[in-house]
Design a protein around this motif. Structure first.
Motif, mmCIF file in Angstrom:
data_model
loop_
_atom_site.group_PDB
_atom_site.id
_atom_site.type_symbol
_atom_site.label_atom_id
_atom_site.label_comp_id
_atom_site.label_asym_id
_atom_site.label_seq_id
_atom_site.Cartn_x
_atom_site.Cartn_y
_atom_site.Cartn_z
ATOM 1 N N GLU A 277 10.012 8.222 7.847
ATOM 2 C CA GLU A 277 10.189 6.773 7.936
ATOM 3 C C GLU A 277 11.499 6.334 7.281
ATOM 4 N N SER B 32 4.349 12.065 2.482
ATOM 5 C CA SER B 32 5.755 11.803 2.189
ATOM 6 C C SER B 32 6.360 10.837 3.210
ATOM 7 N N PRO B 33 7.107 9.824 2.749
ATOM 8 C CA PRO B 33 7.719 8.870 3.673
ATOM 9 C C PRO B 33 9.070 9.345 4.228
ATOM 10 N N TRP C 159 6.004 8.487 -4.685
ATOM 11 C CA TRP C 159 6.925 9.327 -3.930
ATOM 12 C C TRP C 159 8.346 9.064 -4.407
ATOM 13 N N LEU D 266 9.766 -0.055 6.173
ATOM 14 C CA LEU D 266 9.395 0.631 4.934
ATOM 15 C C LEU D 266 8.625 -0.225 3.951
ATOM 16 N N PHE E 1 8.748 5.185 -3.655
ATOM 17 C CA PHE E 1 7.764 4.490 -2.830
ATOM 18 C C PHE E 1 6.392 4.700 -3.446
ATOM 19 N N TYR F 202 10.352 -0.958 -1.747
ATOM 20 C CA TYR F 202 10.612 0.302 -2.433
ATOM 21 C C TYR F 202 11.530 0.012 -3.608
ATOM 22 N N SER G 242 0.837 -1.198 0.000
ATOM 23 C CA SER G 242 0.000 0.000 0.000
ATOM 24 C C SER G 242 0.874 1.250 0.000
ATOM 25 N N GLY G 243 0.366 2.284 -0.662
ATOM 26 C CA GLY G 243 1.097 3.533 -0.774
ATOM 27 C C GLY G 243 1.069 4.359 0.497
ATOM 28 N N PHE G 244 2.001 5.296 0.568
ATOM 29 C CA PHE G 244 2.070 6.259 1.663
ATOM 30 C C PHE G 244 1.153 7.430 1.325
ATOM 31 N N ASP G 245 0.286 7.801 2.259
ATOM 32 C CA ASP G 245 -0.596 8.945 2.036
ATOM 33 C C ASP G 245 0.168 10.265 2.089
ATOM 34 N N PRO H 280 0.026 8.051 -2.559
ATOM 35 C CA PRO H 280 -1.342 7.955 -2.044
ATOM 36 C C PRO H 280 -2.243 7.162 -2.993
#
Length: 158
Positions: free
Chosen positions: A15, A11-12, A52, A102, A67, A105, A6-9, A70
């Motif tokens: 993390e 910015s990662p 991202w 993470l 990555f 990626y 699943s994507g990051f909503d 969203p």
């Protein structure tokens, strides 16, 4: 094991910073090829085509990272698998990586190992410049920037 990533909503950045700092302090700490004075530095991540993208410099490498963004969902791949992607800069080869903090990626190594004479502030600046370059359109060798700008200026005055 989950088959999708699943994507990051958001910015990662945080993390990524924490995960690579933990690796730098742990298993990479005393290896002979690490740059002893280079801290982990992560550029801000930006959305590019829904994913991202950012750059990380660590005591052992400089890499471009991607990555899922969203509402993105990546299919789980084999770690080490290589994928060619076209960025504005051009075609680049990324490798699937994975860290517990993470998930999966994509990573494109830009420099490894780091030059020993590289100072920490130079490393952070280099990471920012590499991200900017990866997302910049290439300039053709057949047309210089000056010629391009001169033509644009002339066209405006016509």
């Amino acid at each position: 094991m989950q088959n999708e990533i699943s994507g990051f909503d958001a910015s990662p950045h945080s993390e990524v910073q924490a995960a690579f700092a933990a690796v730098a302090a742990g298993e990479m700490h005393d290896l002979p090829f690490v740059h002893p004075h280079m801290p982990v530095s992560v550029t801000p991540f930006t959305l590019f085509e829904g994913q991202w993208i950012g750059c990380v410099i660590t005591p052992w490498m400089l890499s471009l990272l991607i990555f899922p963004g969203p509402q993105q969902c990546w299919v789980r791949r084999n770690v080490g698998e290589r994928i060619g992607l076209r960025l504005p800069y051009g075609e680049m080869t990324f490798t699937v990586g994975e860290m517990p903090a993470l998930a999966q990626y994509l990573s494109c190594s830009l420099m490894s190992p780091l030059a020993r004479e590289l100072r920490a502030e130079q490393g952070a600046s280099l990471a920012h410049d590499c991200l900017k370059m990866a997302l910049s359109l290439p300039v053709s060798e057949s047309v210089s920037r000056r010629a391009l700008l001169t033509r644009l200026k002339d066209a405006r005055h016509a």
